[in-house]
Scaffold this active site. Structure first.
Site, PDB file in Angstrom:
ATOM      1  N   ARG A   1       9.002   4.997   2.076  1.00 49.24           N
ATOM      2  CA  ARG A   1       9.756   5.492   3.236  1.00 49.24           C
ATOM      3  C   ARG A   1      10.475   6.816   2.958  1.00 49.24           C
ATOM      4  O   ARG A   1      11.066   7.383   3.876  1.00 49.24           O
ATOM      5  CB  ARG A   1      10.746   4.437   3.710  1.00 49.24           C
ATOM      6  CG  ARG A   1      10.027   3.249   4.376  1.00 49.24           C
ATOM      7  CD  ARG A   1      10.981   2.196   4.821  1.00 49.24           C
ATOM      8  NE  ARG A   1      10.371   1.190   5.667  1.00 49.24           N
ATOM      9  CZ  ARG A   1      10.255  -0.111   5.351  1.00 49.24           C
ATOM     10  NH1 ARG A   1      10.681  -0.543   4.182  1.00 49.24           N
ATOM     11  NH2 ARG A   1       9.718  -0.965   6.195  1.00 49.24           N
TER      12      ARG A   1
ATOM     13  N   LEU B   1      11.838   6.187  -5.974  1.00 49.16           N
ATOM     14  CA  LEU B   1      10.621   6.391  -5.186  1.00 49.16           C
ATOM     15  C   LEU B   1      10.456   5.264  -4.175  1.00 49.16           C
ATOM     16  O   LEU B   1      10.745   4.107  -4.482  1.00 49.16           O
ATOM     17  CB  LEU B   1       9.385   6.444  -6.095  1.00 49.16           C
ATOM     18  CG  LEU B   1       9.315   7.562  -7.121  1.00 49.16           C
ATOM     19  CD1 LEU B   1       7.913   7.629  -7.724  1.00 49.16           C
ATOM     20  CD2 LEU B   1       9.683   8.919  -6.517  1.00 49.16           C
TER      21      LEU B   1
ATOM     22  N   LEU C   1       0.588   3.685  -2.154  1.00 50.92           N
ATOM     23  CA  LEU C   1       1.079   3.543  -3.530  1.00 50.92           C
ATOM     24  C   LEU C   1       1.628   4.852  -4.091  1.00 50.92           C
ATOM     25  O   LEU C   1       1.075   5.928  -3.864  1.00 50.92           O
ATOM     26  CB  LEU C   1      -0.062   3.034  -4.413  1.00 50.92           C
ATOM     27  CG  LEU C   1      -0.711   1.726  -3.944  1.00 50.92           C
ATOM     28  CD1 LEU C   1      -1.801   1.305  -4.918  1.00 50.92           C
ATOM     29  CD2 LEU C   1       0.308   0.610  -3.773  1.00 50.92           C
TER      30      LEU C   1
ATOM     31  N   GLY D   1       0.805  -1.219   0.000  1.00 52.03           N
ATOM     32  CA  GLY D   1       0.000   0.000   0.000  1.00 52.03           C
ATOM     33  C   GLY D   1       0.835   1.264   0.000  1.00 52.03           C
ATOM     34  O   GLY D   1       2.031   1.233  -0.285  1.00 52.03           O
TER      35      GLY D   1
ATOM     36  N   ASP E   1      13.839  -3.150  -5.414  1.00 56.20           N
ATOM     37  CA  ASP E   1      14.213  -4.167  -4.420  1.00 56.20           C
ATOM     38  C   ASP E   1      14.850  -5.323  -5.192  1.00 56.20           C
ATOM     39  O   ASP E   1      14.252  -6.398  -5.331  1.00 56.20           O
ATOM     40  CB  ASP E   1      12.980  -4.632  -3.647  1.00 56.20           C
ATOM     41  CG  ASP E   1      12.374  -3.492  -2.844  1.00 56.20           C
ATOM     42  OD1 ASP E   1      13.084  -2.903  -2.018  1.00 56.20           O
ATOM     43  OD2 ASP E   1      11.195  -3.173  -3.075  1.00 56.20           O
TER      44      ASP E   1
ATOM     45  N   GLY F   1       5.988   4.373  -8.543  1.00 56.45           N
ATOM     46  CA  GLY F   1       6.732   3.113  -8.714  1.00 56.45           C
ATOM     47  C   GLY F   1       5.783   1.918  -8.722  1.00 56.45           C
ATOM     48  O   GLY F   1       5.880   1.032  -9.577  1.00 56.45           O
ATOM     49  N   HIS F   2       4.808   1.908  -7.783  1.00 52.73           N
ATOM     50  CA  HIS F   2       3.824   0.820  -7.762  1.00 52.73           C
ATOM     51  C   HIS F   2       2.944   0.869  -9.016  1.00 52.73           C
ATOM     52  O   HIS F   2       2.602  -0.163  -9.587  1.00 52.73           O
ATOM     53  CB  HIS F   2       2.892   0.960  -6.550  1.00 52.73           C
ATOM     54  CG  HIS F   2       3.574   0.859  -5.226  1.00 52.73           C
ATOM     55  ND1 HIS F   2       3.782   1.938  -4.406  1.00 52.73           N
ATOM     56  CD2 HIS F   2       4.092  -0.215  -4.565  1.00 52.73           C
ATOM     57  CE1 HIS F   2       4.381   1.544  -3.295  1.00 52.73           C
ATOM     58  NE2 HIS F   2       4.596   0.256  -3.368  1.00 52.73           N
TER      59      HIS F   2
HETATM   60  O1  PAF Z   1       7.979  -5.185  -2.031  1.00 55.89           O
HETATM   61  C1  PAF Z   1       7.039  -5.154  -1.194  1.00 55.89           C
HETATM   62  O2  PAF Z   1       6.253  -4.203  -1.121  1.00 55.89           O
HETATM   63  C2  PAF Z   1       6.856  -6.327  -0.235  1.00 55.89           C
HETATM   64  O3  PAF Z   1       8.087  -6.846   0.142  1.00 55.89           O
HETATM   65  C3  PAF Z   1       5.947  -7.436  -0.809  1.00 55.89           C
HETATM   66  C4  PAF Z   1       6.533  -8.053  -2.052  1.00 55.89           C
HETATM   67  C5  PAF Z   1       4.575  -6.847  -1.123  1.00 55.89           C
HETATM   68  C6  PAF Z   1       5.769  -8.545   0.230  1.00 55.89           C
HETATM   69  O4  PAF Z   1       5.171  -8.089   1.393  1.00 55.89           O
END
Ligand code: PAF
Length: 291
Positions: A189, A186, A33, A31, A152, A36-37
């Site tokens: 945090r 982005l 968002l 969440g 990540d 990037g999401h």
């Molecule tokens: O990258 C993330 O936001 C989290 O690590 C994920 C993949 C949703 C797992 O909780």
């Protein structure tokens, strides 16, 4: 957009899509968002006919002294953005759905070796939590394609390994990092940074780009000693700028093991806390091509 909390409703929606010969794409998130999401959702929509997004702040991937209780949450805005992008199902599982029993007694999924390095060293419980929750989400959603951010990078490589090792029939796709105008990746945090730290934060990617230009003087890695020198210099630069670098490592893209003499497809991984935010970033470096 269909908002569901129960696995039975989620499964019914996904099964109906599969029955209609639709491919199902999945984007797991926690969440709050940002662009990037949204790039992950767009990538899922390009690859699949029916897209499921989950929002679940997974407690098992947070350390005891981390920000689980204060993790930013913007549920209404998230739902609005996802509906606007044409997401089919928003899965909002409750804690009891993801962890029905005592958490410490539940099956854990863990990818050894890669999971113990880099972020795994500084956050020993983190990847246990990520792979456990993602494998559970994969079983609940049963997608054909799942999309994760390259921001990540270590998480992406670990999830690819898990998917292969556990024979999930899922294609895992990595999507390029979205950055602000100054180059800072982005992240939810980033809200913990002050105005001046936001400016300094951009220097993390700048430092990785400087390392890339140093590496690119050669067609392949010359020696491990040369890499170690470069990593040390970069750490020094970041410290001077006010970061507290935890690691900067030049590794192989394929398995994230330390780069060796002759390697060409590399990625530089870095974690460098700044103020209240632990910034992570990376940069892929291809030494074989002219860049
Ligand atoms: O990258 C993330 O936001 C989290 O690590 C994920 C993949 C949703 C797992 O909780």
């Amino acid at each position: 957009m269909n908002k569901v909390q129960r696995v039975s409703s989620l499964r019914a929606a996904v099964q109906a899509a599969h029955k209609d010969k639709k491919t199902v794409g999945f984007v797991p998130t926690m969440g709050n968002l940002h662009e990037g999401h949204l790039a992950l959702v767009r990538a899922a929509k390009l690859r699949a006919d029916f897209v499921v997004v989950s929002i679940y702040v997974n407690p098992t991937q947070f350390g005891a002294d981390e920000d689980l209780d204060n993790y930013p949450s913007t549920p209404d805005e998230d739902a609005r953005l996802l509906a606007e992008l044409g997401v089919d199902v928003l899965f909002l599982p409750e804690q009891a759905t993801m962890y029905p029993g005592e958490i410490s007694a539940q099956t854990v999924v863990y990818v050894p070796k890669i999971g113990d390095l880099y972020c795994g060293k500084n956050r020993p419980e983190h990847f246990y939590g990520v792979t456990t929750v993602v494998s559970r989400l994969f079983n609940m959603v049963q997608p054909d394609v799942a999309v994760f951010g390259k921001k990540d990078y270590q998480q992406l490589v670990i999830i690819k390994r898990m998917t292969e090792d556990l024979a999930y029939p899922i294609q895992v796709v990595g999507v390029d990092t979205v950055r602000n105008e100054s180059g800072l990746a982005l992240s939810s945090r980033n809200g913990y940074l002050t105005e001046s730290q936001l400016k300094t934060g951009a220097k993390l990617q700048e430092t990785l780009r400087w390392m890339q230009s140093e590496l690119s003087e050669h067609k392949s890695v010359k020696s491990k000693a040369a890499l170690a020198r470069l990593e040390k210099q970069a750490k020094h630069r970041l410290k001077e700028l006010g970061f507290e670098p935890q690691y900067i490592n030049i590794v192989r893209q394929v398995d994230l093991m330390p780069a060796e003499k002759g390697d060409q497809s590399l990625v530089i991984l870095a974690a460098a806390p700044l103020g209240k935010a632990r910034l992570i970033d990376n940069l892929e470096v291809e030494l074989a091509v002219d860049n």
